[in-house]
Design a protein around this motif. Structure first.
Motif, PDB file in Angstrom:
ATOM      1  N   ASN A 131      -2.815  24.480  37.784  1.00  0.00           N
ATOM      2  CA  ASN A 131      -2.478  24.239  39.192  1.00  0.00           C
ATOM      3  C   ASN A 131      -1.221  23.386  39.318  1.00  0.00           C
ATOM      4  N   GLY A 132      -1.126  22.344  38.463  1.00  0.00           N
ATOM      5  CA  GLY A 132       0.028  21.466  38.499  1.00  0.00           C
ATOM      6  C   GLY A 132       1.318  22.183  38.151  1.00  0.00           C
ATOM      7  N   PHE A 133       1.253  23.107  37.194  1.00  0.00           N
ATOM      8  CA  PHE A 133       2.442  23.886  36.826  1.00  0.00           C
ATOM      9  C   PHE A 133       2.934  24.712  38.013  1.00  0.00           C
ATOM     10  N   LEU A 134       2.014  25.338  38.711  1.00  0.00           N
ATOM     11  CA  LEU A 134       2.398  26.171  39.858  1.00  0.00           C
ATOM     12  C   LEU A 134       3.004  25.321  40.980  1.00  0.00           C
ATOM     13  N   VAL A 135       2.448  24.128  41.182  1.00  0.00           N
ATOM     14  CA  VAL A 135       2.926  23.270  42.265  1.00  0.00           C
ATOM     15  C   VAL A 135       4.199  22.525  41.872  1.00  0.00           C
ATOM     16  N   ALA A 136       4.174  21.899  40.685  1.00  0.00           N
ATOM     17  CA  ALA A 136       5.285  21.036  40.274  1.00  0.00           C
ATOM     18  C   ALA A 136       6.490  21.811  39.763  1.00  0.00           C
ATOM     19  N   LYS A 137       6.248  22.833  38.978  1.00  0.00           N
ATOM     20  CA  LYS A 137       7.343  23.577  38.361  1.00  0.00           C
ATOM     21  C   LYS A 137       7.769  24.804  39.167  1.00  0.00           C
ATOM     22  N   MET A 138       6.782  25.539  39.666  1.00  0.00           N
ATOM     23  CA  MET A 138       7.097  26.766  40.411  1.00  0.00           C
ATOM     24  C   MET A 138       7.294  26.519  41.903  1.00  0.00           C
ATOM     25  N   LYS A 139       7.018  25.265  42.348  1.00  0.00           N
ATOM     26  CA  LYS A 139       7.239  24.854  43.751  1.00  0.00           C
ATOM     27  C   LYS A 139       6.427  25.679  44.744  1.00  0.00           C
ATOM     28  N   ILE A 140       5.213  26.039  44.346  1.00  0.00           N
ATOM     29  CA  ILE A 140       4.321  26.773  45.243  1.00  0.00           C
ATOM     30  C   ILE A 140       3.491  25.771  46.039  1.00  0.00           C
ATOM     31  N   GLN A 141       3.288  26.042  47.303  1.00  0.00           N
ATOM     32  CA  GLN A 141       2.503  25.149  48.152  1.00  0.00           C
ATOM     33  C   GLN A 141       1.101  24.973  47.536  1.00  0.00           C
ATOM     34  N   PRO A 142       0.592  23.718  47.439  1.00  0.00           N
ATOM     35  CA  PRO A 142      -0.658  23.439  46.725  1.00  0.00           C
ATOM     36  C   PRO A 142      -1.845  24.313  47.104  1.00  0.00           C
ATOM     37  N   MET A 143      -2.067  24.509  48.385  1.00  0.00           N
ATOM     38  CA  MET A 143      -3.237  25.285  48.786  1.00  0.00           C
ATOM     39  C   MET A 143      -3.114  26.744  48.362  1.00  0.00           C
ATOM     40  N   VAL A 144      -1.890  27.254  48.359  1.00  0.00           N
ATOM     41  CA  VAL A 144      -1.657  28.633  47.915  1.00  0.00           C
ATOM     42  C   VAL A 144      -1.799  28.720  46.396  1.00  0.00           C
ATOM     43  N   ALA A 145      -1.254  27.727  45.685  1.00  0.00           N
ATOM     44  CA  ALA A 145      -1.314  27.720  44.227  1.00  0.00           C
ATOM     45  C   ALA A 145      -2.753  27.634  43.727  1.00  0.00           C
ATOM     46  N   THR A 146      -3.532  26.761  44.348  1.00  0.00           N
ATOM     47  CA  THR A 146      -4.913  26.575  43.900  1.00  0.00           C
ATOM     48  C   THR A 146      -5.843  27.681  44.393  1.00  0.00           C
ATOM     49  N   LEU A 147      -5.339  28.504  45.286  1.00  0.00           N
ATOM     50  CA  LEU A 147      -6.127  29.653  45.750  1.00  0.00           C
ATOM     51  C   LEU A 147      -6.432  30.614  44.593  1.00  0.00           C
ATOM     52  N   ILE A 148      -5.555  30.629  43.588  1.00  0.00           N
ATOM     53  CA  ILE A 148      -5.741  31.528  42.437  1.00  0.00           C
ATOM     54  C   ILE A 148      -7.036  31.184  41.699  1.00  0.00           C
ATOM     55  N   LEU A 149      -7.190  29.901  41.334  1.00  0.00           N
ATOM     56  CA  LEU A 149      -8.410  29.499  40.636  1.00  0.00           C
ATOM     57  C   LEU A 149      -9.609  29.474  41.575  1.00  0.00           C
ATOM     58  N   TYR A 150      -9.369  29.207  42.850  1.00  0.00           N
ATOM     59  CA  TYR A 150     -10.453  29.264  43.825  1.00  0.00           C
ATOM     60  C   TYR A 150     -11.074  30.655  43.831  1.00  0.00           C
ATOM     61  N   THR A 151     -10.215  31.660  43.696  1.00  0.00           N
ATOM     62  CA  THR A 151     -10.681  33.050  43.702  1.00  0.00           C
ATOM     63  C   THR A 151     -11.217  33.488  42.346  1.00  0.00           C
ATOM     64  N   ALA A 152     -10.494  33.116  41.285  1.00  0.00           N
ATOM     65  CA  ALA A 152     -10.840  33.635  39.954  1.00  0.00           C
ATOM     66  C   ALA A 152     -11.703  32.693  39.122  1.00  0.00           C
ATOM     67  N   GLY A 153     -11.794  31.413  39.505  1.00  0.00           N
ATOM     68  CA  GLY A 153     -12.488  30.423  38.684  1.00  0.00           C
ATOM     69  C   GLY A 153     -13.932  30.770  38.387  1.00  0.00           C
ATOM     70  N   ARG A 154     -14.659  31.191  39.391  1.00  0.00           N
ATOM     71  CA  ARG A 154     -16.076  31.524  39.178  1.00  0.00           C
ATOM     72  C   ARG A 154     -16.225  32.785  38.328  1.00  0.00           C
ATOM     73  N   GLY A 155     -15.261  33.677  38.464  1.00  0.00           N
ATOM     74  CA  GLY A 155     -15.268  34.862  37.597  1.00  0.00           C
ATOM     75  C   GLY A 155     -15.047  34.464  36.143  1.00  0.00           C
ATOM     76  N   ILE A 156     -14.154  33.485  35.920  1.00  0.00           N
ATOM     77  CA  ILE A 156     -13.926  32.984  34.567  1.00  0.00           C
ATOM     78  C   ILE A 156     -15.203  32.345  34.017  1.00  0.00           C
ATOM     79  N   ALA A 157     -15.884  31.573  34.865  1.00  0.00           N
ATOM     80  CA  ALA A 157     -17.146  30.948  34.451  1.00  0.00           C
ATOM     81  C   ALA A 157     -18.187  32.009  34.096  1.00  0.00           C
ATOM     82  N   GLN A 158     -18.200  33.091  34.861  1.00  0.00           N
ATOM     83  CA  GLN A 158     -19.138  34.191  34.578  1.00  0.00           C
ATOM     84  C   GLN A 158     -18.807  34.846  33.246  1.00  0.00           C
ATOM     85  N   LEU A 159     -17.526  34.984  32.940  1.00  0.00           N
ATOM     86  CA  LEU A 159     -17.123  35.568  31.658  1.00  0.00           C
ATOM     87  C   LEU A 159     -17.562  34.681  30.497  1.00  0.00           C
ATOM     88  N   ILE A 160     -17.436  33.366  30.689  1.00  0.00           N
ATOM     89  CA  ILE A 160     -17.812  32.426  29.641  1.00  0.00           C
ATOM     90  C   ILE A 160     -19.307  32.503  29.346  1.00  0.00           C
TER      91      ILE A 160
END
Length: 356
Positions: A131-160
């Motif tokens: 998340n920090g890379f997307l916000v700090a380096k790619m200059k993406i707005q925080p809520m938009v950047a963290t939307l990626i893991l918000y959407t995919a995070g639980r899917g990643i947990a399910q894969l694990i």
């Protein structure tokens, strides 16, 4: 003359940054007391503290930990991390998967708890770094950047966890989310208190707090005085991921399992609301950890109040969203300008009355 002094003292008290957060918490407590006169009653059964007030403090523990991280992210980036609930699920999945050795349910550890917890917290920090890379380096707005893991995070947990709920039926694993034998205070309260104290000490003994506030208030000015804006934002997101990992571990310990679909579900809204209720500007800059902690307790007290009014769990976010809306409107420039004008008029009136 006495009235003018009293008016000045009240005005000064009302202007304190913790006045409104404390007022909101007291209001929630009073409402709960009215709905349930035994709300402040605390008893000890089998050496353990019980009572509605203890339950509020206990259930607010994960939220307090998340609110601390969310406060730092908000202050530094002027945005919010909406992926903290998903990061909690990822951490819980990593910890339980290592402890279970890939089995659905175990009655004894298959691997070291130190290894599992370290891996889980590192996973949380990795999510924060992403998340920090997307916000700090790619200059993406925080809520938009963290939307990626918000959407995919639980899917990643399910894969694990291979899509299963992994159970760790070991008494020692239940301790962080419940009680330590011989200690009446719930373990989550102890953990959240330790985390809060460490955060206060770090921010007070180092310049990190000033750097975070400086970057959040004016990033251009911060760069001119030599602050590395990207590095500071990266640090706060990594810290936020680490704290979300701790919260995920506690949540998993409470139910001695990893349920990727439900651990930390919708808790990101509560964390944001706690920061807002704590008197912190959602646009970044100066911040108050104590205000956010008070806000977290207020949110949990609000949840208890809504449950007392027989509000179903699926409707809770609606009422909390209304509170967020009110806070955001109250923080708008138009409303703040109006309030300042009213306060200025009141001070002039008090001064005139004092002269008379």
């Amino acid at each position: 003359m006495a009235n003018s002094k009293e008016g000045f003292k009240l005005s000064k008290l009302a202007s304190h940054h913790l006045f409104l957060p404390i007022l909101a918490l007291v209001l929630m407590m009073v409402i709960n007391f009215i709905l349930s006169p035994s709300f402040f009653s605390i008893t000890i059964n089998n050496g353990v503290l019980y009572g509605s007030l203890i339950d509020v403090m206990n259930r607010a523990s994960e939220l307090i930990i998340l609110a601390i991280g969310m406060t730092l992210v908000t202050a530094a980036s002027g945005g919010q991390d909406i992926s903290v609930g998903a990061i909690m699920a990822v951490t819980a999945a990593v910890v339980t998967q290592i402890l279970s050795g890939g089995e659905v349910s175990v009655s004894q550890y298959q691997n070291s708890i130190v290894l599992a917890l370290t891996a889980g917290l590192l996973a949380g920090m990795l999510c924060g770094a992403f998340n920090g890379f997307l916000v700090a380096k790619m200059k993406i707005q925080p809520m938009v950047a963290t939307l990626i893991l918000y959407t995919a995070g639980r899917g990643i947990a399910q894969l694990i966890t291979h899509g299963q709920i992994t159970y760790i039926r070991v008494d020692a694993y239940k301790i962080p989310g419940n009680y330590i034998s011989g200690i009446p205070i719930p373990t989550p309260i102890i953990i959240s208190t330790v985390v809060a104290v460490i955060a206060f000490v770090i921010l007070k003994k180092t310049a990190l707090g000033l750097f975070i506030a400086g970057v959040g208030m004016n990033s251009s000015a911060a760069r001119l005085v030599g602050l590395n804006e990207s590095r500071i934002k990266m640090i706060v997101f990594v810290i936020n991921g680490f704290l979300a990992g701790i919260a995920g571990f506690i949540a998993s310990s409470r139910i001695y399992s990893a349920d990727a679909n439900n651990i930390g579900l919708n808790i990101e809204m509560d964390a944001i609301l706690a920061v807002a209720l704590g008197g912190n500007l959602l646009s970044g800059g100066k911040f108050s950890l104590m205000g956010s902690i008070i806000g977290a307790y207020t949110i949990q007290a609000l949840t208890t109040t809504l449950y007392s009014l027989n509000v179903s769990a699926d409707r809770l976010p609606v009422y909390k969203a209304i509170v967020v809306l009110v806070i955001v409107i109250a923080q708008s420039e138009t409303v703040q300008k109006t309030v300042k004008e009213l306060l200025a008029s009141r001070k002039k009136l008090i001064k005139v009355q004092g002269e008379v």
